[in-house]
Enzyme design. Sequence first.
Site, PDB file in Angstrom:
ATOM      1  N   GLU A  53      33.017  24.354  74.362  1.00  0.00           N
ATOM      2  CA  GLU A  53      33.932  23.282  74.757  1.00  0.00           C
ATOM      3  C   GLU A  53      35.366  23.795  74.809  1.00  0.00           C
ATOM      4  OE1 GLU A  53      34.877  18.724  73.406  1.00  0.00           O
ATOM      5  OE2 GLU A  53      34.795  20.301  71.915  1.00  0.00           O
ATOM      6  N   ASP A 110      28.284  19.433  76.998  1.00  0.00           N
ATOM      7  CA  ASP A 110      29.683  19.160  77.346  1.00  0.00           C
ATOM      8  C   ASP A 110      30.414  20.467  77.628  1.00  0.00           C
ATOM      9  OD1 ASP A 110      29.669  19.917  74.638  1.00  0.00           O
ATOM     10  OD2 ASP A 110      31.342  18.601  74.120  1.00  0.00           O
TER      11      ASP A 110
END
Length: 359
Positions: A53, A110
Amino acid sequence: MPLRALVAVIVTTAVMLVPRAWAQTAWERYKARFMMPDARIIDTANGNVSHTEGQGFAMLLAVANNDRPAFDKLWQWTDSTLRDKSNGLFYWRYNPVAPDPIADKNNATDGDTLIAWALLRAQKQWQDKRYATASDAITASLLKYTVVTFAGRQVMLPGVKGFNRNDHLNLNPSYFIFPAWRAFAERTHLTAWRTLQSDGQALLGQMGWGKSHLPSDWVALRADGKMLPAKEWPPRMSFDAIRIPLYISWVDPHSALLAPWKAWMQSYPRLQTPAWINVSTNEVAPWNMAGGLLAVRDLTLGEPLERRRLTTRMIITPPASSCWSGWRNRISASAVMALQVSQPVCLRAERKEQERLTM
């Protein structure tokens, strides 16, 4: 599957249309503080570990600041160090001092999504087809390994392993990165990306518990379509779920999905808005939103840019108690970048980097 300890660093700025000179100065400070010489983005309050991320957010910032040398270094380190060659995705966590720096061989969608989105934006920025080719490979792997149809909905799992519990799925709705999914749909013309958007928004419309009617960070989707807070995590709207209105706003700032967020946020004076709420008990955090959390609040409520500028600062918050009673330093050194109307809208959103479930 145990939930491990949570720690991170708070890095905040306001959400605002920033002058280019300001943005470049902020970007240089960000690199000096969190980017190692090899382009690894570090979580300075968590033993200098790195996550996909953080790499993806930094790549987005590099594109937005037209910093191709930094982008290429970030991408090279990420691709060469974190790539899982078995599926084309990325190992989610890197610990530089562990015997095996990549002990958990799972991914985090993500992070994968942000990396692919940054590569796609890089192709548009610098007209280099190699970036788009790399992005296409990642998005194809995401569809192949993490997108499933369950309870009549198409959803993206948080990772390849550990989230399909047979009778239910554990989902993280803050992984529904709608602006990225929209970009992938425009790039590939695959209906799967548009279905993910529509089904993700439909599911969000049904997530909401307690007096706040807000979703929890982690949600269990049952085979019959019913949803409830996932039992493996505290039933809170906190440092994960706060990104939901951010991603919705980037796609549609007038979306009806923002209504419960606006109602809850407006029920408190700005500087007295709790940092989290337990959606089962209605208990709220003993501390209030600051920095990046306030920036998301202001963006969601359409607060004037002048007010957002007042929250532009760097904050380090010391640890409070145990992670279960609530640490105030559960925030990642990551940065979120959106581009709206061809101008940078920058938020280093404070959030926790949640140590994830492993098989």
